[in-house]
Design an enzyme around this catalytic site. Structure first.
Site, short mmCIF file in Angstrom:
data_model
loop_
_atom_site.label_atom_id
_atom_site.label_comp_id
_atom_site.label_asym_id
_atom_site.label_seq_id
_atom_site.Cartn_x
_atom_site.Cartn_y
_atom_site.Cartn_z
N GLU A 709 48.52 15.50 -8.85
CA GLU A 709 48.80 14.47 -7.85
C GLU A 709 48.07 13.17 -8.15
O GLU A 709 48.32 12.15 -7.51
CB GLU A 709 48.35 14.96 -6.46
N ASP A 733 52.32 12.56 -3.48
CA ASP A 733 51.01 11.95 -3.65
C ASP A 733 50.88 11.26 -5.00
O ASP A 733 50.25 10.20 -5.11
CB ASP A 733 49.90 13.01 -3.50
#
Length: 848
Positions: A709, A733
């Protein structure tokens, strides 16, 4: 402090002292009545805790108030919901006006009989005028009636009392605060503020200019219509006024639980001061007499016949019986409504949509609503009339606001209000009996109406009220019902049975459509339905490309029900269990036993042939846990969250790891750490897993992987792949960290596109690094379920797609139609493009 400023209260009953905050009744636990202590009794004769005068004896004889010579009002309330017993089982030994000594019997009750009928025998002793007390010292352990001191009050000195009086007159007031929330204090931040304010004994108000609102009331805060950039002050009066004003002001300045991107600059403040509030745009009008326009609430096409929904009238008498009877009637209805909402919540599998009805439950306890209703009952009105006045007053107030989000919440108050009113009036909710192929038209539908629509008959709906941000619109989208809000009022005049085409995407309702138009849309719908049926029939066929490459298709889930549904729809396992569902919306952490049970149940539902990837707890500053308080962070998305929080709370982390490991014998278990940014974090987390696995003597092969992420992880993917068993890319993300754009920002969300070439190159880099070490890569973010993106991800080399449960059959079918070689050519071309728009245009052509 001198003895004259201290007042000792003896235990009125023998039993175990219980902190008032632990009483299972928000009125007492939140100290709405006052501060004090509770007793779990073992005796059945209530003794006076102090000398004084009986100033109130409830007619149900379950509660009594003694006022001391110092003016302290001591309320003792036997049990919870005991007012409903109407005095049965209680015998008063005193009457109002009597002077009593400490230890004198006040009320005798039949403990066995009362405990069988009441919710609890917990007995509360609270000080109703807590502003007269400087400090509460609560006893603990077992106490004996009339002998043990249960509560010591340090009373305000004469000087303190004078200060308090002055403070009450002039109040404690915070410095001005500029509201940083882009949409102001709408329902969610209002609830955060109200819940914080309720933790203080003092009265707390929000003040803007000459207007003010009760800070402990969600509806009152929303009614103030606080906008972005508004300057407000927090005003408090009472024993903890200074702390209350400071805490609430700081909460508002920080965004009241929302990520707001920092304080408002002086330049922006100056501009806002000169800017008048925007007036909502007028409802769109169509130039075509056959087309009525509104606002898109939920996309999709529907062809059907009009069915007008009229709201039934609920008649209640204005005048009531005695206040005690009417109050009991209201209390019972509020309690029943709470139970109904709990059932409704449990029937909605999507936790985020169930929160709508959790908010409705909060409205049942809103102090401003209850105050209006109780005042009405006290003036002789019936419970029904008083409650109807209360919720109608606030609903009308919100509906008149200029802020669309706040105005939309008026419908929620009416929904809750009518639910309680039906219970009071003894009227069952009329079932919405609709014909086949119905397009509903209504002034407004409530969230309750929407959640219970018969999807076999209702093809779509349009309402005059509401908007795209309303809870009705949110529910419609979750149910895949095409819908329009804010439609032209002429729609209410359409006759039942009128043929129409509802276009939820465009926000239009076409009446008198031509046969050709209807035929064209019906043909498209038939093709789509046929395709969905074929995909569902083939759901358990392996997702193998035309040139023989298997792409694993698994499910993103948030609980056991979704795991079972995923298996039914052909899912090859679970690529992401969002384990935080066990931790959120509760007052304390889940126990090891509770976690072990749910992980094991899910593993058994999947079986030993399916993959089971559990993401460890992923919360932090942006998703705080009430039982794990964290200091405020300027940017919680860059703060202590994900694996960082777990490593900072090792005991909690170890409890989860042990619970997950116990599911190893029942499925192909994988443990995945979120928000890994450094090798040190991965090594520390792996070490804990290894230690707990050894301690439990588990021999099963448990894979340990990471979420990708953070850009640093993608860039160093080959190094991470030497120490991790697998990768799963969280594109949501990864996109916001790569582009430095908050994916929830109202102005930037559209630009925070996971198909941005920068994000795609990081995905390609991750795959290359993982494959170099013989490790597999999945994608569990939003683009894994995006039909446009699937060929691209396959071409980049992704091995697994973890998708939303309903999308499993269609994504598997798409994989079977694709050639990996063709996908690789597409990916090579797309990775050379420069913008997300160019990427989407190219993928659109490929799909076409």
């Amino acid at each position: 402090m001198t003895a004259s400023h201290r007042l000792e209260l003896l235990a009125p009953l023998s039993g175990l002292l219980v902190p008032i905050e632990q009483v299972p009744d928000p009125v007492f636990a939140q100290k709405m009545v006052g501060d004090g202590v509770s007793i779990d009794p073992t005796s059945n004769v209530l003794l006076s805790p102090v000398a004084g005068k009986i100033t109130q004896l409830h007619s149900a004889r379950h509660a009594v108030t003694i006022t001391t010579v110092e003016g302290i009002e001591v309320l003792i309330h036997i049990g919870l919901d005991t007012v409903m017993l109407k005095g049965d089982g209680f015998s008063a030994k005193v009457k109002e006006g009597d002077t009593v000594a400490a230890g004198q019997p006040l009320i005798e009750f039949d403990g066995d009989a009362v405990s069988r009928k009441a919710r609890s025998l917990l007995t509360q002793m609270v000080i109703t005028n807590s502003d007269r007390v400087a400090r509460f010292v609560v006893g603990n352990g077992f106490v004996r009636a009339g002998q043990t001191v249960a509560l010591t009050l340090e009373l305000a000195s004469a000087q303190s009392a004078a200060t308090a009086a002055a403070s009450t007159e002039g109040d404690v007031q915070s410095e001005p605060v500029r509201v940083p929330n882009p949409t102001g204090l709408h329902a969610r931040p209002a609830a955060v503020v109200a819940n914080l304010a309720k933790t203080f004994t003092s009265t707390v108000k929000l003040v803007r200019g000459d207007e003010n609102a009760n800070a402990k009331s969600v509806v009152a805060i929303m009614g103030l219509e606080v906008q972005y950039g508004d300057e407000i002050r927090v005003k408090a009066a009472g024993p903890d006024a200074a702390a209350a004003a400071k805490a609430v002001a700081e909460m508002i300045a920080q965004g009241s639980g929302e990520e707001v991107g920092g304080v408002i600059s002086p330049a922006a403040q100056k501009h806002l001061a000169k800017t008048k509030r925007a007036v909502p745009a007028a409802k769109p009008k169509s130039g075509d007499p056959n087309v009525l326009l509104g606002v898109s609430a939920s996309p999709g096409l529907a062809v059907g016949q009009i069915f007008q929904v009229r709201q039934e009238a609920i008649e209640v008498a204005e005048q009531g019986r005695d206040a005690q009877f009417e109050r009991a009637k209201l209390d019972a209805a509020l309690k029943d409504a709470g139970h109904q909402l709990e059932v409704l919540k449990s029937e909605i599998t999507d936790a985020s949509k169930a929160e709508i009805f959790a908010a409705h439950q909060e409205l049942l306890e809103d102090p401003d609503l209850l105050d209006i209703a109780i005042n009405g009952i006290s003036s002789g009105k019936s419970a029904g009339f008083a409650w109807k006045t209360a919720f109608s007053t606030y609903a009308d107030k919100l509906a008149a606001l200029k802020n669309e989000v706040l105005a939309g919440r008026a419908n929620d108050i009416r929904d809750v209000g009518r639910r309680v009113l039906r219970i009071i009036a003894g009227v069952k909710e009329a079932e919405l009996a609709v014909p086949d192929n119905a397009i509903l038209i209504a002034e407004d539908l409530t969230p309750s109406d929407t959640a219970s629509l018969d999807r076999e008959k209702v093809l779509g709906f349009a309402t005059v009220g509401g908007g795209a941000t309303s809870h009705v619109a949110i529910l419609a989208r979750s149910l895949n019902i095409p819908a329009i809000c804010g439609i032209d009022e002429d729609a209410l005049q359409l006759a039942n049975g009128t043929a129409v085409i509802l276009d939820g995407s465009k926000g239009s309702l076409r009446k008198n459509p031509s046969d050709a138009e209807v035929a064209q849309i019906r043909e498209a719908q038939v093709k789509q339905a046929k395709l969905r049926a074929e995909e569902l029939a083939a759901a358990h066929q392996a997702p193998v490309t035309t040139d023989g490459h298997h792409i694993e298709v698994v499910a993103n889930i948030g609980g056991l029900d979704e795991a079972k549904q995923g298996v039914e729809l052909g899912g090859e396992g679970v690529g992401l269990l969002r384990s935080e569902f066990l931790y959120l919306d509760r007052a304390d952490a889940p126990t090891e036993e509770e976690q072990t049970q749910i992980y094991t149940d899910i593993a058994k539902a999947l079986g030993t042939e399916r993959t089971f990837v559990v993401r460890t707890l992923d919360v932090g500053g942006d998703k705080p846990l009430p039982y794990l308080p964290q200091p405020a962070e300027e940017n919680p998305f860059l703060g202590v969250r994900g694996v960082r929080l777990c490593l900072a709370e090792p005991e909690m982390f170890r409890v989860q790891i042990r619970s997950v490991l116990r599911a190893a014998p029942f499925s192909k278990l994988h443990i995945m750490f979120p928000m890994i940014a450094t090798l040190d974090e991965l090594r520390a987390a792996k070490a804990i897993v290894a230690e707990e696995k050894a301690a439990l003597n588990i021999s099963a092969d448990v894979k340990v992987g990471i979420m990708v992420e953070v850009p640093s992880t993608a860039v160093m993917s080959e190094l991470f792949a030497k120490e991790a068993d697998f990768f799963s890319i969280g594109t949501n993300d990864l996109t916001q960290y790569t582009l430095a754009m908050d994916r929830g920002h109202p102005k930037l969300a559209k630009q925070a596109d996971a198909l941005n070439p920068g994000v795609l190159r990081l995905i390609a880099m991750t795959v290359k690094g993982a494959h170099a070490q013989g490790k597999w890569v999945g994608v569990c973010g939003g683009i894994a379920s995006d039909p446009q993106a699937v060929p691209l991800l396959i071409g980049i080399g992704v091995d697994e797609l973890s998708v939303s449960v309903p999308a499993i059959p269609s994504i598997k079918a798409m994989v079977r139609r694709l050639s990996k070689a063709d996908c690789q050519k597409l990916a090579a071309e797309v990775l050379q493009l420069g913008t997300a728009a160019e990427v989407r245009e190219r993928l659109g052509k490929a799909a076409g």
